[in-house]
Structures are given as C-alpha cells and as structure tokens.
Design a protein around this motif. Structure first.
Motif, PDB file in Angstrom:
ATOM      1  N   UNK A 275      62.412 -42.651 -93.589  1.00 48.25           N
ATOM      2  CA  UNK A 275      63.515 -43.427 -93.013  1.00 48.25           C
ATOM      3  C   UNK A 275      63.095 -44.199 -91.773  1.00 48.25           C
ATOM      4  N   UNK A 276      62.202 -43.621 -90.975  1.00 46.64           N
ATOM      5  CA  UNK A 276      61.715 -44.348 -89.790  1.00 46.64           C
ATOM      6  C   UNK A 276      60.926 -45.587 -90.214  1.00 46.64           C
ATOM      7  N   UNK A 277      60.097 -45.422 -91.247  1.00 48.78           N
ATOM      8  CA  UNK A 277      59.283 -46.553 -91.713  1.00 48.78           C
ATOM      9  C   UNK A 277      60.201 -47.688 -92.169  1.00 48.78           C
ATOM     10  N   UNK A 278      61.244 -47.351 -92.934  1.00 49.21           N
ATOM     11  CA  UNK A 278      62.134 -48.404 -93.435  1.00 49.21           C
ATOM     12  C   UNK A 278      62.997 -48.973 -92.307  1.00 49.21           C
ATOM     13  N   UNK A 279      63.367 -48.125 -91.363  1.00 49.69           N
ATOM     14  CA  UNK A 279      64.134 -48.608 -90.199  1.00 49.69           C
ATOM     15  C   UNK A 279      63.307 -49.641 -89.431  1.00 49.69           C
ATOM     16  N   UNK A 280      62.025 -49.360 -89.220  1.00 49.28           N
ATOM     17  CA  UNK A 280      61.159 -50.310 -88.513  1.00 49.28           C
ATOM     18  C   UNK A 280      61.086 -51.632 -89.276  1.00 49.28           C
ATOM     19  N   UNK A 281      60.958 -51.539 -90.593  1.00 46.21           N
ATOM     20  CA  UNK A 281      60.938 -52.775 -91.403  1.00 46.21           C
ATOM     21  C   UNK A 281      62.268 -53.525 -91.261  1.00 46.21           C
ATOM     22  N   UNK A 282      63.364 -52.766 -91.242  1.00 45.60           N
ATOM     23  CA  UNK A 282      64.689 -53.397 -91.082  1.00 45.60           C
ATOM     24  C   UNK A 282      64.778 -54.126 -89.735  1.00 45.60           C
ATOM     25  N   UNK A 283      64.012 -53.654 -88.750  1.00 45.93           N
ATOM     26  CA  UNK A 283      63.992 -54.320 -87.420  1.00 45.93           C
ATOM     27  C   UNK A 283      62.980 -55.475 -87.396  1.00 45.93           C
ATOM     28  N   UNK A 284      62.340 -55.727 -88.526  1.00 46.16           N
ATOM     29  CA  UNK A 284      61.349 -56.801 -88.592  1.00 46.16           C
ATOM     30  C   UNK A 284      59.977 -56.393 -88.080  1.00 46.16           C
TER      31      UNK A 284
END
Ligand SMILES: Nc1ncnc2c1ncn2[C@@H]1O[C@H](COP(=O)(O)OP(=O)(O)OP(=O)(O)O)[C@@H](O)[C@H]1O
Ligand SMILES: [Mg+2]
Length: 207
Positions: A20-29
């Motif tokens: 979830x952290x990895x995808x959250x970072x991607x969601x933040x660009x």
C-alpha cells in the motif's frame, strides 16, 4: 530513501503495508521501486495479480545487489525471517526500518528480539531510523491491547513510535487479495483515511 519494512513476527502486516505504501507513493506521483526479499514472495504474487488485472504495474525486484541502480527512487524492501542474510543486508543498506507491530505480547517480544538483530546488522557509517507503529489494532476502544502495545513500544528508547495506527479492517486484507491499493479499493473509507495519515507522516518532506 531506502525503507525496509520488517519484524521477526509473521503476519504483522509487513507486505500489506509495503504494497500500500508503494502504491500510495505512485498515487502522489513519486517514483518507487520495491524489493521482495522474502522467499514467500507475497509482494511478487500481488504484483502479478495487478498484471493479470491490467492495473498499473508495480515493479518488484528480488536481488538486493540491484539496489545501487535505484537510489534516485523511493526504495521499499520486504524481508522475511526465513532469509536472515537478505534481512541483514537490507538493514545495512537502509535509511530507516519501519516495524509494524500487532497488539499482543508475543509480537512485542518478537519486536525486542528483532531490535537486537538490527543492532547486530547496523551499518556504523550510516544513521538508521527505527520507526514502529501498531497495525491490526482493535476497532473497539474498550479493548486495551492496542494502547498497551503502543505504550510498551514508547518505552523502548531506540525506536520512534508513529502514533497513527492501522486497525484490523477487512479492506486492508482485500488489498492483497485483489492487488489494489486501499485508495483504489475503498477511497474515502476509514481504512483509506487511516492509511493516508500514516503514509503522509512517513513521507512528510522525505520524498
Ligand atoms: N490492518 C489490517 N487489517 C486487516 N488485515 C490485515 C491488516 N494488516 C495485515 N492484514 C492481513 O493479515 C495477513 C498477514 O499480513 P501480511 O501478509 O501483510 O503480513 P506479513 O508480516 O507480511 O506476513 P509474513 O511474515 O508471513 O510475510 C494478510 O492476510 C493481510 O491481509
Ligand atoms: Mg510478508
């Protein structure tokens, strides 16, 4: 920044939090690379689910020696107790270790043992931040175990406790089984809000 997500105790939520952290970072660009150094391969499996579902790919590497090629990215590393060599190598390379702790006495004992391993593995030339938080906290306020676990963590001098817990919620379990982030599965849910608060605290001014 290299973040290792680790604890000796199985099932404390390392892979769920990392995914979830990895995808959250991607969601933040942000750019992200993940390493799956756990022979169980949970992270590799969940990344395959995303491929099958034709969701945005999550890059997962399995050879820690490749880390040097990715220092310009946010690096997230999943380790398991069944591969202590890679766990120690990851800790040596890390800027910080994030330790999810479930609310129970055995989990606290395992965390203390884990901190001894960290001490033995630490790279003396590098400063290492040790961060812990309570995962799988009970949603009922009357249950005291999560508070007690956080208090016990607060009494350990070598770690910093992040006061943003994740509760035991079905939505977090579903993120792994469906290969989707908490914000993809349940935006605006309590679970997503909890997760975003934790992730923001972890990456404030650090991405
Ligand atoms: N906050 C949570 N709420 C509900 N379920 C959770 C939560 N965190 C983790 N889980 C679930 O608990 C199980 C174990 O989580 P996970 O695989 O992330 O732990 P782990 O520490 O990586 O385990 P292992 O040591 O086996 O690698 C999974 O089914 C996961 O979905
Ligand atoms: Mg795991």
């Amino acid at each position: 920044m290299i973040t290792v997500i680790a604890n000796l105790k199985g099932g404390s939520g390392k892979s769920t939090v990392l995914f979830n952290l990895a995808l959250w970072l991607k969601e933040q660009g942000e750019s992200v690379i993940t390493f799956d150094l756990d022979p169980q391969g949970t992270l590799s499996d969940v990344a395959d689910v995303r491929k099958d579902e034709e969701l945005e790919v999550l890059d997962v590497l399995t050879d820690i020696n490749e880390i040097a090629n990715h220092l310009d990215k946010n690096v997230l590393i999943d380790v398991g107790a069944s591969n202590m060599n890679d766990m120690k190598a990851a800790i040596k390379a890390a800027d910080r270790v994030l330790i999810p702790v479930s609310p129970s006495q055995p989990d606290l004992w395992a965390t203390q043992r884990f901190l001894k391993i960290v001490k033995e593995s630490v790279n003396e030339d590098k400063s290492l931040e040790l961060l812990a938080f309570v995962n799988r906290a009970d949603t009922h306020r009357m249950v005291r175990e999560s508070d007690e676990t956080e208090e016990a963590l607060n009494s350990i001098k070598s770690i910093e406790v992040i006061p943003h817990r994740l509760c035991q919620r079905t939505m977090f379990r579903r993120t792994l089984s469906e290969g989707m982030s908490i914000n993809e599965i349940a935006p605006n849910s309590k679970s997503a809000k909890e997760f975003n608060t934790l992730a923001t605290a972890l990456y404030a001014d650090k991405t």
